[in-house]
Design a protein around this motif. Structure first.
Motif, PDB file in Angstrom:
ATOM      1  N   MET A   7      14.917  57.104  96.034  1.00 47.22           N
ATOM      2  CA  MET A   7      15.365  55.857  95.418  1.00 47.22           C
ATOM      3  C   MET A   7      15.171  55.846  93.910  1.00 47.22           C
TER       4      MET A   7
ATOM      5  N   PRO B 172      19.111  55.919  92.219  1.00 45.23           N
ATOM      6  CA  PRO B 172      19.920  54.952  92.984  1.00 45.23           C
ATOM      7  C   PRO B 172      21.408  55.286  93.005  1.00 45.23           C
TER       8      PRO B 172
ATOM      9  N   ARG C  72      22.388  57.123  96.162  1.00 44.67           N
ATOM     10  CA  ARG C  72      21.975  56.537  97.435  1.00 44.67           C
ATOM     11  C   ARG C  72      22.998  56.779  98.547  1.00 44.67           C
TER      12      ARG C  72
ATOM     13  N   PHE D 139      22.561  59.474 101.604  1.00 45.11           N
ATOM     14  CA  PHE D 139      22.438  58.901 102.947  1.00 45.11           C
ATOM     15  C   PHE D 139      23.430  59.564 103.896  1.00 45.11           C
TER      16      PHE D 139
ATOM     17  N   LEU E 234      16.207  58.183 106.315  1.00 50.81           N
ATOM     18  CA  LEU E 234      17.421  57.374 106.202  1.00 50.81           C
ATOM     19  C   LEU E 234      17.086  55.917 105.919  1.00 50.81           C
TER      20      LEU E 234
ATOM     21  N   THR F  16      14.649  54.817 104.174  1.00 56.42           N
ATOM     22  CA  THR F  16      14.167  54.616 102.799  1.00 56.42           C
ATOM     23  C   THR F  16      15.292  54.249 101.842  1.00 56.42           C
ATOM     24  N   PHE F  17      16.539  54.452 102.264  1.00 56.13           N
ATOM     25  CA  PHE F  17      17.651  54.084 101.403  1.00 56.13           C
ATOM     26  C   PHE F  17      17.911  52.575 101.446  1.00 56.13           C
TER      27      PHE F  17
ATOM     28  N   GLU G 246      15.811  48.962 101.036  1.00 56.73           N
ATOM     29  CA  GLU G 246      14.572  48.558 100.359  1.00 56.73           C
ATOM     30  C   GLU G 246      13.421  48.318 101.329  1.00 56.73           C
TER      31      GLU G 246
ATOM     32  N   ARG H  76      11.548  51.302 103.181  1.00 57.72           N
ATOM     33  CA  ARG H  76      10.629  52.196 102.458  1.00 57.72           C
ATOM     34  C   ARG H  76       9.174  51.962 102.855  1.00 57.72           C
TER      35      ARG H  76
END
Length: 311
Positions: free
Chosen positions: A17, A20, A23, A27, A81, A83-84, A86, A89
């Motif tokens: 992250m 960004p 992202r 992903f 996956l 963690t993409f 918010e 995480r």
């Protein structure tokens, strides 16, 4: 002073992250890699189970290797996956410990199984007449169960020492999973004993399995070179070629990751290397063992033809 310490009850995985703009493509890339890993390895598991001609020691070990690949990619990929997003995480203290334990157990089992498979190839090529006597069903089962038991024990001991440490104030793990170096950086305890335990257990596993692999292949290559006909040498080498490729990729990555100088390498580079041995290798193994293996391709054809003609 102790009253101002904040005890950590959850961690935050930085993942990727810090970039960004990547992202969505990352992903999609990781999702496709994980899906390919599941399809390929589950396919190997099913194929080696239902095709009678693949009921041999080599494919018994390969089936367990595929089970392990599914296990250790699954211990990492779903949370990676997440963690993409918010909220994805965040990982609890217990969740981090569980991820660390399962990943460690599966990876250690993979190392042990690769050594077992090297020994299997040694017996097959150097003692072909005694192969099925030596590699009996009971002995193969003992080798696999021993690999699982030893790996679970090693991972449990390391996890106990790791998560008995105190974690204060910072709870941000600059990685996409609960790995040893970034977790130890967060500890406010003396990590000396944990470092020693991890080093000893890792050294025992890596060195013992690497010796088995090297000695096995020295004897295998020596035996192959003694075969007079080129066709005989080619046929003998084809029986261990796939495993040799898998071993080279796995050990090469692990050695590059942990035996290189730490200076000059960024956290981002560490993450990329970690992606390779946590996601890429489990994805490649089914391809290596199927594309380079005539017996697997023929078994797949038999299954497909059986389905077609049964309709």
């Amino acid at each position: 002073m102790n009253q101002n310490l904040t005890v950590v009850t959850e961690f935050i995985l930085v993942g990727f992250m810090d970039h960004p703009e990547l992202r969505v493509p990352l992903f999609m890339l990781f999702f496709v890699m994980y899906l390919t890993t599941l399809v390929g390895n589950i396919g190997i598991i099913i194929l080696t189970k239902i095709d009678a001609q693949l009921h041999t020691p080599m494919y018994f070990f390969l089936r367990n290797l595929s089970i392990v690949d599914v296990g250790y990619s699954t211990s990492i990929a779903p949370k990676l996956l997440a963690t993409f997003v918010e909220q994805g995480r965040i990982i609890s203290f217990a969740g981090c410990a569980a991820q660390f334990f399962f990943f460690g157990a599966f990876v250690t089992t993979e190392v042990c199984l690769l050594a077992v498979m090297a020994y299997d190839r040694f017996v097959a090529i150097c003692n072909p007449l005694l192969y099925f006597v030596i590699m009996s069903k009971k002995f193969c089962t003992i080798l696999v169960l021993g690999s699982y038991a030893g790996s679970i024990t090693s991972s449990a001991i390391t996890a106990y020492f790791m998560f008995s440490l105190s974690f204060c104030d910072s709870n941000v793990i600059n990685h996409f999973f609960c790995d040893i170096p970034p977790i130890l950086k967060l500890s406010c305890s003396d990590i000396h004993n944990t470092d020693i335990v991890h080093f000893i257990l890792s050294s025992i596993v890596v060195m013992s399995t690497l010796i088995i692999v090297l000695v096995s292949y020295v004897y295998v290559l020596t035996t192959i070179l003694k075969i007079r006909s080129a066709e005989g040498r080619r046929k003998a080498f084809s029986t261990c070629g796939s495993h040799l490729v898998a071993v080279t990729i796995f050990y090469g990555t692990i050695i590059f990751m942990y035996l290189r100088p730490t200076s000059g390498y960024t956290t981002d580079q560490d993450k990329v290397i970690s992606v390779f041995y946590t996601l890429v290798i489990p994805m490649l193994n089914p391809l290596i063992y199927s594309l380079r293996n005539k017996e697997v391709k023929e078994a797949l054809k038999r299954i497909v033809n059986r389905k077609i003609f049964s309709q």
